[in-house]
Design a protein around this motif. Structure first.
Motif, PDB file in Angstrom:
ATOM      1  N   SER A  46       0.909  -1.504   0.292  1.00 22.62           N
ATOM      2  CA  SER A  46      -0.296  -0.289   0.684  1.00 22.62           C
ATOM      3  C   SER A  46       0.327   1.370   0.263  1.00 22.62           C
ATOM      4  O   SER A  46       0.408   1.898  -0.748  1.00 22.62           O
ATOM      5  CB  SER A  46      -0.636   0.165   1.434  1.00 22.62           C
ATOM      6  OG  SER A  46      -0.308   0.041   2.474  1.00 22.62           O
ATOM      7  N   SER A  64      -5.158  -0.019  -1.354  1.00 26.84           N
ATOM      8  CA  SER A  64      -5.746  -0.525  -0.140  1.00 26.84           C
ATOM      9  C   SER A  64      -4.433  -1.495  -0.104  1.00 26.84           C
ATOM     10  O   SER A  64      -4.769  -2.363   0.994  1.00 26.84           O
ATOM     11  CB  SER A  64      -6.461  -0.977  -0.293  1.00 26.84           C
ATOM     12  OG  SER A  64      -7.225  -2.249  -1.176  1.00 26.84           O
ATOM     13  N   GLY A  65      -3.419  -1.418  -0.472  1.00 23.48           N
ATOM     14  CA  GLY A  65      -2.895  -2.504  -0.483  1.00 23.48           C
ATOM     15  C   GLY A  65      -2.874  -4.652  -1.392  1.00 23.48           C
ATOM     16  O   GLY A  65      -3.856  -4.491  -2.320  1.00 23.48           O
TER      17      GLY A  65
END
Length: 101
Positions: free
Chosen positions: A14, A23-24
């Motif tokens: 992220s 958001s990764g």
């Protein structure tokens, strides 16, 4: 150990993502299983390990989060960052997972 490793990879991805609102990592797939991640707005992560044929793991994770919110977060004795020890949550989660399988 798996959760800690996934958390580290998720945090790193992220931060190094070219997209500022990333958001990764939300899923890792191997030749035999997939690891799906659902992160709440408060930062709690739920991991679901499935076979590659699992249908709609996102729906399963959302239901698990709903049960967590209903039975753990509303429990006045639960403390954040502590292991979840809530018998009714365990029963409802097991009941739901038996329905899904």
């Amino acid at each position: 150990m798996l959760a800690g490793t996934f958390h580290s990879i998720h945090a790193i991805s992220s931060r190094i993502s070219p997209l500022p609102s990333s958001s990764g990592i939300t899923m890792v797939e191997t030749s035999k299983v997939a690891i799906h991640c659902f992160q709440t707005l408060t930062g709690i992560k739920f991991l679901l390990i499935t076979d590659l044929k699992q249908l709609s793991p996102e729906a399963v994770l959302e239901k698990v989060y709903q049960l967590f919110a209903d039975y753990v977060m509303k429990n006045p004795f639960y403390q954040m960052d502590m292991p979840v020890r809530c018998e009714i949550f365990d029963r409802r989660l097991n009941q739901y997972l038996m329905e899904v399988v």
